[in-house]
Motif scaffolding. Sequence first.
Motif, PDB file in Angstrom:
ATOM      1  N   LYS A 248       0.268  -1.232   0.386  1.00  0.00           N
ATOM      2  CA  LYS A 248      -0.111  -0.143  -0.178  1.00  0.00           C
ATOM      3  C   LYS A 248       1.006   0.980   0.145  1.00  0.00           C
ATOM      4  N   LEU A 249       2.177   1.329   0.532  1.00  0.00           N
ATOM      5  CA  LEU A 249       2.483   1.978   0.072  1.00  0.00           C
ATOM      6  C   LEU A 249       3.770   2.722  -1.125  1.00  0.00           C
ATOM      7  N   LYS A 250       4.502   1.629  -1.567  1.00  0.00           N
ATOM      8  CA  LYS A 250       4.944   1.391  -2.002  1.00  0.00           C
ATOM      9  C   LYS A 250       5.553  -0.085  -3.304  1.00  0.00           C
ATOM     10  N   SER A 251       5.002   1.038  -4.518  1.00  0.00           N
ATOM     11  CA  SER A 251       5.189  -0.636  -5.618  1.00  0.00           C
ATOM     12  C   SER A 251       6.260  -0.369  -6.424  1.00  0.00           C
ATOM     13  N   THR A 252       7.111  -1.706  -6.985  1.00  0.00           N
ATOM     14  CA  THR A 252       8.162  -1.275  -8.038  1.00  0.00           C
ATOM     15  C   THR A 252       8.025  -2.605  -9.062  1.00  0.00           C
ATOM     16  N   THR A 253       7.107  -2.147 -10.533  1.00  0.00           N
ATOM     17  CA  THR A 253       6.908  -2.721 -11.318  1.00  0.00           C
ATOM     18  C   THR A 253       8.680  -2.918 -12.347  1.00  0.00           C
ATOM     19  N   GLN A 254       8.294  -4.562 -12.869  1.00  0.00           N
ATOM     20  CA  GLN A 254       9.879  -5.119 -13.219  1.00  0.00           C
ATOM     21  C   GLN A 254       9.268  -4.853 -14.347  1.00  0.00           C
ATOM     22  N   TYR A 255       9.237  -4.506 -15.388  1.00  0.00           N
ATOM     23  CA  TYR A 255       9.656  -4.327 -16.739  1.00  0.00           C
ATOM     24  C   TYR A 255      10.035  -4.652 -17.830  1.00  0.00           C
ATOM     25  N   GLN A 256       9.619  -5.778 -18.587  1.00  0.00           N
ATOM     26  CA  GLN A 256      10.330  -6.186 -19.554  1.00  0.00           C
ATOM     27  C   GLN A 256      10.496  -6.217 -21.123  1.00  0.00           C
ATOM     28  N   HIS A 257      11.094  -5.970 -21.724  1.00  0.00           N
ATOM     29  CA  HIS A 257      10.949  -5.893 -23.368  1.00  0.00           C
ATOM     30  C   HIS A 257      11.227  -7.075 -23.674  1.00  0.00           C
ATOM     31  N   ALA A 258      10.108  -7.624 -25.019  1.00  0.00           N
ATOM     32  CA  ALA A 258      10.062  -8.864 -25.476  1.00  0.00           C
ATOM     33  C   ALA A 258      10.982  -9.148 -26.021  1.00  0.00           C
ATOM     34  N   ASN A 259      10.726 -10.801 -25.775  1.00  0.00           N
ATOM     35  CA  ASN A 259      11.933 -11.979 -26.760  1.00  0.00           C
ATOM     36  C   ASN A 259      11.797 -12.995 -26.137  1.00  0.00           C
ATOM     37  N   LEU A 260      12.374 -13.796 -27.636  1.00  0.00           N
ATOM     38  CA  LEU A 260      11.831 -15.178 -27.309  1.00  0.00           C
ATOM     39  C   LEU A 260      13.587 -15.644 -27.373  1.00  0.00           C
ATOM     40  N   LEU A 261      13.535 -16.911 -26.866  1.00  0.00           N
ATOM     41  CA  LEU A 261      14.793 -17.560 -26.292  1.00  0.00           C
ATOM     42  C   LEU A 261      14.469 -18.756 -26.948  1.00  0.00           C
ATOM     43  N   ASP A 262      15.131 -18.876 -28.526  1.00  0.00           N
ATOM     44  CA  ASP A 262      14.670 -20.168 -29.336  1.00  0.00           C
ATOM     45  C   ASP A 262      15.214 -21.243 -29.619  1.00  0.00           C
ATOM     46  N   ASN A 263      16.854 -21.269 -28.268  1.00  0.00           N
ATOM     47  CA  ASN A 263      17.548 -21.681 -27.785  1.00  0.00           C
ATOM     48  C   ASN A 263      17.734 -22.765 -26.766  1.00  0.00           C
ATOM     49  N   LYS A 264      18.217 -23.816 -26.491  1.00  0.00           N
ATOM     50  CA  LYS A 264      18.571 -24.561 -25.822  1.00  0.00           C
ATOM     51  C   LYS A 264      19.997 -23.380 -24.524  1.00  0.00           C
TER      52      LYS A 264
ATOM     53  N   ILE B 125      12.137 -28.190 -14.776  1.00  0.00           N
ATOM     54  CA  ILE B 125      11.786 -27.210 -15.824  1.00  0.00           C
ATOM     55  C   ILE B 125      12.545 -26.429 -16.717  1.00  0.00           C
ATOM     56  N   ALA B 126      13.780 -26.469 -16.444  1.00  0.00           N
ATOM     57  CA  ALA B 126      14.696 -26.070 -17.615  1.00  0.00           C
ATOM     58  C   ALA B 126      14.387 -27.523 -17.938  1.00  0.00           C
ATOM     59  N   ASP B 127      14.821 -28.342 -18.090  1.00  0.00           N
ATOM     60  CA  ASP B 127      15.183 -29.401 -18.817  1.00  0.00           C
ATOM     61  C   ASP B 127      13.977 -29.159 -19.747  1.00  0.00           C
ATOM     62  N   ARG B 128      13.493 -29.317 -19.511  1.00  0.00           N
ATOM     63  CA  ARG B 128      12.101 -29.758 -20.698  1.00  0.00           C
ATOM     64  C   ARG B 128      11.484 -28.396 -21.505  1.00  0.00           C
ATOM     65  N   ALA B 129      11.944 -27.105 -20.915  1.00  0.00           N
ATOM     66  CA  ALA B 129      11.784 -26.120 -22.248  1.00  0.00           C
ATOM     67  C   ALA B 129      12.535 -25.600 -22.841  1.00  0.00           C
ATOM     68  N   GLU B 130      12.720 -25.987 -23.949  1.00  0.00           N
ATOM     69  CA  GLU B 130      12.894 -25.485 -25.068  1.00  0.00           C
ATOM     70  C   GLU B 130      12.780 -24.402 -25.848  1.00  0.00           C
ATOM     71  N   LYS B 131      11.992 -23.791 -25.813  1.00  0.00           N
ATOM     72  CA  LYS B 131      11.628 -22.233 -25.757  1.00  0.00           C
ATOM     73  C   LYS B 131      11.201 -21.492 -24.979  1.00  0.00           C
ATOM     74  N   VAL B 132      11.172 -20.702 -24.694  1.00  0.00           N
ATOM     75  CA  VAL B 132      10.489 -19.429 -23.850  1.00  0.00           C
ATOM     76  C   VAL B 132      10.471 -17.774 -24.445  1.00  0.00           C
ATOM     77  N   TYR B 133       9.186 -17.283 -24.279  1.00  0.00           N
ATOM     78  CA  TYR B 133       9.423 -16.161 -24.396  1.00  0.00           C
ATOM     79  C   TYR B 133       9.041 -15.277 -23.477  1.00  0.00           C
ATOM     80  N   VAL B 134      10.089 -14.302 -23.365  1.00  0.00           N
ATOM     81  CA  VAL B 134       9.863 -13.319 -22.560  1.00  0.00           C
ATOM     82  C   VAL B 134       9.220 -12.215 -22.717  1.00  0.00           C
TER      83      VAL B 134
END
Length: 314
Positions: free
Chosen positions: A125-141, A187-196
Motif C-alpha cells: 500500500k505504501l510503495k510498489s515496484t514494477t519490473q518491466y521487460q522487453h519482449a524476447n523469444l529465447l529459441d535455443n537451449k 523445468i529447464a530440462d523440458r523448456a526448449e523455447k521461452v518467451y519473455v
Amino acid sequence: MKPKLSIIVPIYNVEEFLEECINSILIQEFKDYELILVDDGSPDGCGKICDDYAAKDSRIKVIHKTNGGLSSARNAGIEVAAGRYLSFIDSDDFVSVDYFEKNMQYLVDHPEVDMLVAQVCYYDKLKSTTQYQHANLLDNKTQVLEYLFSVDYIASAWINIYHSNIFRGVRFPEGRIYEDGYILPQIADRAEKVYVSDQGIYYYRKRENSITSSRLHATSYRHHLDSYHRIIEYAINKGISKKIYCHYVFYYSHILFNAVRDYNMQEYEGYIKFWNSYPFSLFDAVWAKSIKSSVQFLLLKITGFKVLSKLFGS
C-alpha cells in the motif's frame, strides 16, 4: 470442450485478500479458462468464499482438502487441470485486467513455445515496484538455460504460464519451502523455447512476516540448501556460464553461513562437504554482486566454517 488455460490458485488463510485475487481473474478479457481454487484446509472463511464463487460461475472448480502446504495444493490442482496451459496465482496476489489476453494469444499463435515469463509488480500500500521487460523469444537451449538460471529470472511458479507438457511427470516437492527452485532443473530440462513477455502485470503482494525477512528454522535452511545444491549440480552438468554458476554458489554460501551462525556446524556438515567440493577459486569472488558478498566468500574460503561456527554458532 477443454479450456485453453487452467488457472490454479492454492488457498490457505487469506480471507482478507482472496476476493481481490479471484475478481482480478474473473474480469480478464481472456475468457477461455477454468479456475481451480484449492482450499488447502484453510481455517478461516476461504472455503465458503470459494464455494460461493463456484455457484455463480461454471468455469470455477473448488477442491477442499486437508492442509498439506503450498506444493500439495498446487499438485492437487495439476491433477484435475484440463487446460493446454497452466498458470499458478498465489491467493494473496492479483493480476492486471490484460494479464492473460495478449499473453495467451501469443502462446496460441506460437504453440512451439513451452513457457511464457510475465512481468511483476512488487506491491504494497505504501510503495510498489514494477519490473518491466522487453519482449524476447529465447529459441535455443543455450539461451533458455542462461536465462532461467540468471539473476534476471524469478524462480517462482507464479511468474510463468506453462505448456501443460512441462508438468508431465513433474510435481512440486511436498513438505518443502523454496519448492519452485527445487524443480527448476526439471523445468529447464523440458523448456526448449521461452518467451519473455512485455504484456500484463502480476501483482505480488509484499507482506510482513515473510520467510525471507526472518530467521529460518533449521529445516528451512536445509530446504533452501537442497534446492541450491540441485541447481549448482545442474549448472555444472549442463556447462552453464561461470557467472551464473558463481551466482548460485554465492547464494549457497550465504545461506550456509547464516545456518551455521544461527545453529551449529554439526547440523550442516553434509552441506559444508558439498560446498567444499564445488569447483571454485578465490579469483571467482569477482563475480559477487557486492563487495560484502565477495569479502564474506573469501573469508569462508580462507578460514572455513569451523572458525565461523566458533565465532557465530549458537
